[in-house]
Scaffold this motif. Structure first.
Motif, PDB file in Angstrom:
ATOM      1  N   THR A 266      -1.179   5.306   8.287  1.00 21.05           N
ATOM      2  CA  THR A 266      -1.352   6.316   7.240  1.00 21.05           C
ATOM      3  C   THR A 266      -0.702   5.715   6.009  1.00 21.05           C
ATOM      4  O   THR A 266       0.518   5.613   5.931  1.00 21.05           O
ATOM      5  N   VAL A 267      -1.531   5.263   5.089  1.00 22.62           N
ATOM      6  CA  VAL A 267      -1.056   4.563   3.896  1.00 22.62           C
ATOM      7  C   VAL A 267      -1.206   5.483   2.692  1.00 22.62           C
ATOM      8  O   VAL A 267      -2.314   5.913   2.364  1.00 22.62           O
ATOM      9  N   ASN A 268      -0.077   5.796   2.088  1.00 24.73           N
ATOM     10  CA  ASN A 268      -0.068   6.679   0.914  1.00 24.73           C
ATOM     11  C   ASN A 268      -0.798   7.985   1.200  1.00 24.73           C
ATOM     12  O   ASN A 268      -1.528   8.507   0.362  1.00 24.73           O
ATOM     13  N   GLY A 269      -0.598   8.486   2.427  1.00 21.08           N
ATOM     14  CA  GLY A 269      -1.164   9.766   2.823  1.00 21.08           C
ATOM     15  C   GLY A 269      -2.588   9.712   3.349  1.00 21.08           C
ATOM     16  O   GLY A 269      -3.133  10.738   3.752  1.00 21.08           O
TER      17      GLY A 269
ATOM     18  N   CYS B 205       8.467  -7.389  -1.615  1.00 18.56           N
ATOM     19  CA  CYS B 205       7.453  -6.753  -0.771  1.00 18.56           C
ATOM     20  C   CYS B 205       7.917  -5.426  -0.165  1.00 18.56           C
ATOM     21  O   CYS B 205       7.297  -4.930   0.772  1.00 18.56           O
ATOM     22  N   THR B 206       8.951  -4.827  -0.714  1.00 20.79           N
ATOM     23  CA  THR B 206       9.504  -3.605  -0.124  1.00 20.79           C
ATOM     24  C   THR B 206       8.504  -2.449  -0.182  1.00 20.79           C
ATOM     25  O   THR B 206       7.917  -2.166  -1.227  1.00 20.79           O
ATOM     26  N   VAL B 207       8.327  -1.810   0.965  1.00 23.13           N
ATOM     27  CA  VAL B 207       7.524  -0.592   1.102  1.00 23.13           C
ATOM     28  C   VAL B 207       8.344   0.373   1.952  1.00 23.13           C
ATOM     29  O   VAL B 207       9.387   0.010   2.476  1.00 23.13           O
ATOM     30  N   HIS B 208       7.859   1.586   2.105  1.00 25.90           N
ATOM     31  CA  HIS B 208       8.498   2.542   3.011  1.00 25.90           C
ATOM     32  C   HIS B 208       7.666   2.626   4.283  1.00 25.90           C
ATOM     33  O   HIS B 208       6.446   2.807   4.218  1.00 25.90           O
TER      34      HIS B 208
ATOM     35  N   THR C 122       4.255   3.894   2.751  1.00 25.48           N
ATOM     36  CA  THR C 122       4.122   4.244   1.334  1.00 25.48           C
ATOM     37  C   THR C 122       4.338   2.980   0.533  1.00 25.48           C
ATOM     38  O   THR C 122       5.328   2.270   0.726  1.00 25.48           O
ATOM     39  N   THR C 123       3.393   2.698  -0.347  1.00 26.49           N
ATOM     40  CA  THR C 123       3.482   1.539  -1.231  1.00 26.49           C
ATOM     41  C   THR C 123       3.745   2.042  -2.647  1.00 26.49           C
ATOM     42  O   THR C 123       3.712   3.250  -2.910  1.00 26.49           O
ATOM     43  N   ILE C 124       3.951   1.131  -3.565  1.00 23.56           N
ATOM     44  CA  ILE C 124       4.167   1.511  -4.962  1.00 23.56           C
ATOM     45  C   ILE C 124       2.997   2.332  -5.496  1.00 23.56           C
ATOM     46  O   ILE C 124       3.200   3.248  -6.298  1.00 23.56           O
ATOM     47  N   GLU C 125       1.791   2.065  -5.017  1.00 24.71           N
ATOM     48  CA  GLU C 125       0.626   2.828  -5.468  1.00 24.71           C
ATOM     49  C   GLU C 125       0.699   4.292  -5.050  1.00 24.71           C
ATOM     50  O   GLU C 125       0.106   5.148  -5.698  1.00 24.71           O
ATOM     51  N   GLY C 126       1.423   4.589  -3.981  1.00 20.86           N
ATOM     52  CA  GLY C 126       1.505   5.952  -3.469  1.00 20.86           C
ATOM     53  C   GLY C 126       2.791   6.670  -3.811  1.00 20.86           C
ATOM     54  O   GLY C 126       3.030   7.776  -3.329  1.00 20.86           O
TER      55      GLY C 126
ATOM     56  N   PHE D  87       7.542  -8.848 -11.961  1.00 24.99           N
ATOM     57  CA  PHE D  87       7.092  -9.209 -10.622  1.00 24.99           C
ATOM     58  C   PHE D  87       7.851  -8.482  -9.523  1.00 24.99           C
ATOM     59  O   PHE D  87       7.268  -8.017  -8.551  1.00 24.99           O
ATOM     60  N   CYS D  88       9.151  -8.368  -9.659  1.00 25.30           N
ATOM     61  CA  CYS D  88       9.971  -7.754  -8.600  1.00 25.30           C
ATOM     62  C   CYS D  88       9.983  -6.234  -8.665  1.00 25.30           C
ATOM     63  O   CYS D  88      10.491  -5.586  -7.748  1.00 25.30           O
ATOM     64  N   GLN D  89       9.468  -5.659  -9.717  1.00 30.83           N
ATOM     65  CA  GLN D  89       9.657  -4.231  -9.959  1.00 30.83           C
ATOM     66  C   GLN D  89       9.100  -3.304  -8.888  1.00 30.83           C
ATOM     67  O   GLN D  89       9.749  -2.308  -8.567  1.00 30.83           O
ATOM     68  N   PRO D  90       7.924  -3.557  -8.305  1.00 34.87           N
ATOM     69  CA  PRO D  90       7.481  -2.646  -7.236  1.00 34.87           C
ATOM     70  C   PRO D  90       8.493  -2.565  -6.090  1.00 34.87           C
ATOM     71  O   PRO D  90       8.802  -1.478  -5.608  1.00 34.87           O
ATOM     72  N   GLY D  91       9.015  -3.708  -5.675  1.00 35.10           N
ATOM     73  CA  GLY D  91      10.014  -3.713  -4.605  1.00 35.10           C
ATOM     74  C   GLY D  91      11.311  -3.053  -5.024  1.00 35.10           C
ATOM     75  O   GLY D  91      11.945  -2.334  -4.241  1.00 35.10           O
ATOM     76  N   GLN D  92      11.718  -3.283  -6.273  1.00 32.80           N
ATOM     77  CA  GLN D  92      12.935  -2.652  -6.793  1.00 32.80           C
ATOM     78  C   GLN D  92      12.775  -1.131  -6.767  1.00 32.80           C
ATOM     79  O   GLN D  92      13.661  -0.402  -6.308  1.00 32.80           O
TER      80      GLN D  92
END
Length: 158
Positions: free
Chosen positions: A6-9, A47-50, A72-76, A101-106
């Protein structure tokens, strides 16, 4: 193997080897390129996600281990209606990104921190963000943005 996530719901599936890193499932098979490849060995945090609400390094999580779980990714991260998460707003207000570049993971690491510690102090922020590297050195702005987002969330809940 067929991996169901289940990716971003939204329920998503991909046919991959069980040991394929979650990062490549997200990027190459599901087209979610907001999660970045940095080092491939869980050292940089790009590459950090939840995964079920916990911040993880997608480069080191095998697809088989993620099967049946919520990602959950940065898009979600926003409200699902195109609205930004308070952290994304704070990142803009504090002019955090340079190369970006690092901001989504941050942001994903910071979101996991705020989910468990709504009003973190500097020590808590430093501990939570310690595994995320920023080659541009925007760490002070990142800390300010996290404090700003925490205050915004607290104000909206009051």
């Amino acid at each position: 193997m067929r991996v169901a996530l289940t990716v971003n719901g939204e329920r998503r599936e991909a046919e991959v080897a069980a040991d394929t890193p979650l990062l490549w499932v997200l990027r190459d098979h599901l087209g979610l390129t907001g999660t970045k490849y940095g080092c491939g060995i869980s050292e940089c945090g790009a590459c950090t996600v939840h995964l079920d609400g916990e911040a993880v390094r997608a480069c080191s999580v095998p697809a088989g281990q993620a099967d049946g779980r919520a990602v959950t990714t940065i898009e979600g991260l926003g409200d699902g209606q195109g609205g930004r998460h308070p952290l994304q707003e704070a990142w803009i207000a504090e002019n955090v990104p340079q190369c970006g570049f690092c901001q989504p993971g941050q942001i994903m690491s910071a979101a996991a921190l705020l989910a468990r510690t709504p009003a973190p102090d500097d020590a808590a922020i430093d501990a939570a963000m310690g595994g995320n590297l920023c080659r541009c050195g925007t760490y002070q702005r990142i800390r300010r943005a996290i404090h700003r987002a925490a205050a915004q969330v607290q104000e909206s809940e009051a």
